[in-house]
Scaffold this motif. Structure first.
Motif, PDB file in Angstrom:
ATOM      1  N   ASN A   1       0.839  -1.208   0.000  1.00  0.00           N
ATOM      2  CA  ASN A   1       0.000   0.000   0.000  1.00  0.00           C
ATOM      3  C   ASN A   1       0.862   1.242   0.000  1.00  0.00           C
ATOM      4  OD1 ASN A   1      -2.518  -1.425   0.284  1.00  0.00           O
ATOM      5  ND2 ASN A   1      -1.903  -1.842   2.392  1.00  0.00           N
ATOM      6  N   PHE A   2       0.408   2.269  -0.697  1.00  0.00           N
ATOM      7  CA  PHE A   2       0.997   3.606  -0.573  1.00  0.00           C
ATOM      8  C   PHE A   2      -0.123   4.498  -0.060  1.00  0.00           C
ATOM      9  CE2 PHE A   2       3.456   1.650  -4.042  1.00  0.00           C
ATOM     10  CZ  PHE A   2       4.723   1.761  -3.495  1.00  0.00           C
ATOM     11  N   GLY A   3      -0.080   4.818   1.222  1.00  0.00           N
ATOM     12  CA  GLY A   3      -1.200   5.545   1.815  1.00  0.00           C
ATOM     13  C   GLY A   3      -2.460   4.715   1.643  1.00  0.00           C
ATOM     14  N   LYS A   4      -3.468   5.304   1.005  1.00  0.00           N
ATOM     15  CA  LYS A   4      -4.730   4.569   0.834  1.00  0.00           C
ATOM     16  C   LYS A   4      -4.744   3.747  -0.461  1.00  0.00           C
ATOM     17  CE  LYS A   4      -7.894   7.184   3.687  1.00  0.00           C
ATOM     18  NZ  LYS A   4      -8.398   8.536   3.802  1.00  0.00           N
ATOM     19  N   THR A   5      -3.686   3.924  -1.277  1.00  0.00           N
ATOM     20  CA  THR A   5      -3.661   3.197  -2.556  1.00  0.00           C
ATOM     21  C   THR A   5      -3.066   1.810  -2.373  1.00  0.00           C
ATOM     22  OG1 THR A   5      -3.268   5.285  -3.682  1.00  0.00           O
ATOM     23  CG2 THR A   5      -2.832   3.278  -4.952  1.00  0.00           C
ATOM     24  N   ALA A   6      -3.847   0.793  -2.751  1.00  0.00           N
ATOM     25  CA  ALA A   6      -3.317  -0.574  -2.732  1.00  0.00           C
ATOM     26  C   ALA A   6      -2.674  -0.834  -4.096  1.00  0.00           C
ATOM     27  CB  ALA A   6      -4.442  -1.563  -2.457  1.00  0.00           C
ATOM     28  N   ALA A   7      -1.352  -0.577  -4.192  1.00  0.00           N
ATOM     29  CA  ALA A   7      -0.653  -0.779  -5.469  1.00  0.00           C
ATOM     30  C   ALA A   7      -0.646  -2.263  -5.819  1.00  0.00           C
ATOM     31  CB  ALA A   7       0.766  -0.243  -5.389  1.00  0.00           C
ATOM     32  N   LEU A   8      -0.465  -3.125  -4.811  1.00  0.00           N
ATOM     33  CA  LEU A   8      -0.616  -4.573  -4.990  1.00  0.00           C
ATOM     34  C   LEU A   8      -1.579  -5.052  -3.915  1.00  0.00           C
ATOM     35  CD1 LEU A   8       3.077  -5.711  -5.673  1.00  0.00           C
ATOM     36  CD2 LEU A   8       1.276  -5.239  -7.356  1.00  0.00           C
TER      37      LEU A   8
ATOM     38  N   GLY B   1      -1.370  -4.655 -18.262  1.00  0.00           N
ATOM     39  CA  GLY B   1      -2.262  -3.853 -17.433  1.00  0.00           C
ATOM     40  C   GLY B   1      -2.149  -2.407 -17.827  1.00  0.00           C
ATOM     41  N   ARG B   2      -3.161  -1.652 -17.475  1.00  0.00           N
ATOM     42  CA  ARG B   2      -3.155  -0.230 -17.783  1.00  0.00           C
ATOM     43  C   ARG B   2      -2.125   0.487 -16.915  1.00  0.00           C
ATOM     44  NH1 ARG B   2      -9.376  -0.279 -17.151  1.00  0.00           N
ATOM     45  NH2 ARG B   2     -10.079  -0.531 -19.297  1.00  0.00           N
ATOM     46  N   SER B   3      -1.904   1.734 -17.244  1.00  0.00           N
ATOM     47  CA  SER B   3      -1.054   2.574 -16.416  1.00  0.00           C
ATOM     48  C   SER B   3      -1.681   2.678 -15.024  1.00  0.00           C
ATOM     49  CB  SER B   3      -0.962   3.935 -17.100  1.00  0.00           C
ATOM     50  OG  SER B   3      -0.301   4.825 -16.282  1.00  0.00           O
ATOM     51  N   GLY B   4      -0.847   2.526 -13.995  1.00  0.00           N
ATOM     52  CA  GLY B   4      -1.355   2.612 -12.624  1.00  0.00           C
ATOM     53  C   GLY B   4      -1.905   1.315 -12.085  1.00  0.00           C
ATOM     54  N   ALA B   5      -1.791   0.226 -12.867  1.00  0.00           N
ATOM     55  CA  ALA B   5      -2.373  -1.059 -12.454  1.00  0.00           C
ATOM     56  C   ALA B   5      -1.563  -1.745 -11.362  1.00  0.00           C
ATOM     57  CB  ALA B   5      -2.494  -1.982 -13.660  1.00  0.00           C
ATOM     58  N   GLY B   6      -0.258  -1.400 -11.283  1.00  0.00           N
ATOM     59  CA  GLY B   6       0.588  -2.035 -10.271  1.00  0.00           C
ATOM     60  C   GLY B   6       1.795  -2.770 -10.854  1.00  0.00           C
ATOM     61  N   LYS B   7       2.036  -2.620 -12.147  1.00  0.00           N
ATOM     62  CA  LYS B   7       3.106  -3.382 -12.816  1.00  0.00           C
ATOM     63  C   LYS B   7       4.500  -3.024 -12.271  1.00  0.00           C
ATOM     64  CE  LYS B   7       1.974  -1.892 -16.978  1.00  0.00           C
ATOM     65  NZ  LYS B   7       0.878  -0.954 -16.629  1.00  0.00           N
ATOM     66  N   SER B   8       4.778  -1.727 -12.147  1.00  0.00           N
ATOM     67  CA  SER B   8       6.110  -1.327 -11.673  1.00  0.00           C
ATOM     68  C   SER B   8       6.326  -1.772 -10.235  1.00  0.00           C
ATOM     69  CB  SER B   8       6.280   0.185 -11.750  1.00  0.00           C
ATOM     70  OG  SER B   8       5.947   0.631 -13.019  1.00  0.00           O
ATOM     71  N   THR B   9       5.303  -1.644  -9.426  1.00  0.00           N
ATOM     72  CA  THR B   9       5.427  -2.072  -8.026  1.00  0.00           C
ATOM     73  C   THR B   9       5.719  -3.572  -7.967  1.00  0.00           C
ATOM     74  OG1 THR B   9       3.809  -0.364  -7.467  1.00  0.00           O
ATOM     75  CG2 THR B   9       4.299  -1.981  -5.762  1.00  0.00           C
ATOM     76  N   LEU B  10       5.076  -4.320  -8.837  1.00  0.00           N
ATOM     77  CA  LEU B  10       5.301  -5.767  -8.901  1.00  0.00           C
ATOM     78  C   LEU B  10       6.764  -6.060  -9.252  1.00  0.00           C
ATOM     79  CD1 LEU B  10       3.908  -8.568  -8.887  1.00  0.00           C
ATOM     80  CD2 LEU B  10       3.553  -8.301 -11.321  1.00  0.00           C
ATOM     81  N   ILE B  11       7.285  -5.350 -10.249  1.00  0.00           N
ATOM     82  CA  ILE B  11       8.692  -5.547 -10.638  1.00  0.00           C
ATOM     83  C   ILE B  11       9.621  -5.192  -9.487  1.00  0.00           C
ATOM     84  CG2 ILE B  11      10.515  -4.417 -11.998  1.00  0.00           C
ATOM     85  CD1 ILE B  11       9.268  -5.104 -14.387  1.00  0.00           C
ATOM     86  N   ARG B  12       9.321  -4.069  -8.812  1.00  0.00           N
ATOM     87  CA  ARG B  12      10.203  -3.643  -7.725  1.00  0.00           C
ATOM     88  C   ARG B  12      10.160  -4.628  -6.551  1.00  0.00           C
ATOM     89  NH1 ARG B  12       8.116   1.500  -8.749  1.00  0.00           N
ATOM     90  NH2 ARG B  12       7.123   1.555  -6.712  1.00  0.00           N
ATOM     91  N   CYS B  13       9.017  -5.274  -6.355  1.00  0.00           N
ATOM     92  CA  CYS B  13       8.946  -6.293  -5.299  1.00  0.00           C
ATOM     93  C   CYS B  13       9.754  -7.534  -5.701  1.00  0.00           C
ATOM     94  CB  CYS B  13       7.492  -6.700  -5.025  1.00  0.00           C
ATOM     95  SG  CYS B  13       6.585  -5.470  -4.076  1.00  0.00           S
TER      96      CYS B  13
END
Ligand code: ADP
Length: 360
Positions: free
Chosen positions: A31-38, A55-67
């Motif tokens: 989560n980033f604040g109230k946003t559940a990125a994953l 996935g669309r922009s903002g779907a969580g793809k980059s966060t997934l890669i960074r994890c």
């Protein structure tokens, strides 16, 4: 053999049943604040498999890669690389594991002051390999990506496609267990994209390399992936063999993402359609697998002569499976039900999209 109940995995590939998981995410949340990125992502990639994540922009793809590469820590859940959970590891413990993951990027990320061979050998220098061994390995890798003649060149003298070849060679230097591709062809023209995808597929086959690619380009997934996962709002909303998901997307987001590569009813006809049953009924007809190879419309013509006309569509081949999508028109209301019955009897998915009164 792995058969985790928590991991969603649908595939027809024999590879899937026999190969161990190189990557396994279980209920990963970030989560980033109230946003559940994953928002509870469970996903696995098997040895030798190419998984596309769209996935669309903002779907969580980059966060997934960074994890996956340890740059981001999930709030909960586990990220396993070759069976080892990396979520609790210190920065120091992560270093050797990061070497197991090669990465290629949209903008290549090459060092402009270093030659091609120095760029490729850089990860090996960091590993402490002697110079002679580094250069030998760099030469092998440049041969693999078809750039042996550019070893002494500087990145600025290379085309985009050549730069990405260097990027791929560098990513493979440490003999990674996984290649992560982050929009690696997004900055390339279609012809170069095709050549890079062919190279990735070739390397996948030659080295049995596992590849996870994140992209907004459906064509990339269509061309080389075995399996696809669709991410939306931090969740995996659909997953399966590429030909299966691309031929019969279940989710509206997936359908809309695939709009760019699936045949669509021409816009001027779509705009005329009404739900009032007056005029020509316009039907979508979808078929995939062996049934798509049968002379469906010739048979329909023989069974119900002059009952329909072809409006638009075609047959694609994904993972060597025929995937057909056609639009047909039926003018005689008395023929509509028999046509529907016939097509359904041949395992087609048929939908009456509407009626075109202009054809009267
Ligand atoms: P994608 O790569 O699919 O475009 P991201 O993983 O970048 O998606 O982002 C997923 C969601 O998380 C978005 O709503 C984004 O705004 C949010 N997000 C990502 N990283 C951060 C961050 N460091 N701080 C705050 N919000 C973030």
């Amino acid at each position: 053999m792995n058969s985790p109940s928590t991991v969603v995995a649908v595939t027809t590939s024999p590879l899937a049943k026999e190969s161990p998981d190189v990557v396994r995410l279980t209920d990963v949340r970030r989560n980033f604040g109230k946003t559940a990125a994953l928002d509870g992502v469970s996903l696995s990639v098997r040895k030798g498999e190419i998984l596309g994540i769209i996935g669309r922009s903002g779907a969580g793809k980059s966060t997934l890669i960074r994890c996956l590469n340890g740059l981001e820590r999930p709030d909960s859940g586990s990220v396993e690389i070759e069976g080892r959970d990396i979520t609790g590891l210190s920065e120091q413990q992560l270093q050797p594991l990061r070497r197991k993951i090669g990465m290629i990027f949209q903008h290549f990320n090459l060092l402009s002051a270093k030659t091609v061979e120095e760029n490729v050998a850089l990860p090996l220098k960091i590993e402490g390999l002697p110079k002679a061994a580094r250069l030998k390995r760099a030469a092998e890798l440049l041969d693999l990506v078809g750039l042996s003649d550019k070893a002494k060149a500087y990145p600025s003298s290379l085309s985009g496609g050549q730069k990405q070849r260097v990027g791929i060679a560098r990513a493979l230097a440490g003999r990674p267990a996984l290649l992560l591709s982050d929009e690696a062809t997004s900055a390339l023209d279609p012809e170069t994209t095709h050549a890079i995808l062919a190279l990735l597929k070739d390397i996948n086959r030659k080295l049995d390399l596992t590849i996870l690619l994140i992209t907004h380009e459906m064509e990339v997934v269509r061309t080389i992936a075995d399996r696809v996962a669709v991410i939306d709002g931090g969740r995996i909303i659909e997953e399966g063999a590429v030909w299966s998901v691309f031929s019969d997307p279940q989710n509206d987001t997936t359908k809309s993402l695939l709009n760019t590569i699936r045949p669509r009813l021409p816009e001027h006809i779509a705009q005329r359609l009404s739900q009032t049953p007056v005029g020509e009924a316009v039907l979508s007809v979808d078929l995939a697998g062996p049934e798509a190879n049968t002379p469906l419309f010739a048979d329909l013509s023989a069974h119900l002569p002059n009952s329909f006309r072809l409006i638009h569509g075609g047959i694609d081949h994904i993972q060597e499976q025929p995937v057909a999508r056609f639009f047909i028109g039926v003018t005689d209301p008395a023929r509509l039900d028999p046509v529907l019955q016939f097509l359904k009897g041949r395992s087609a998915r048929v939908e009456v999209l509407g009626y075109d009164a202009r054809s009267l």
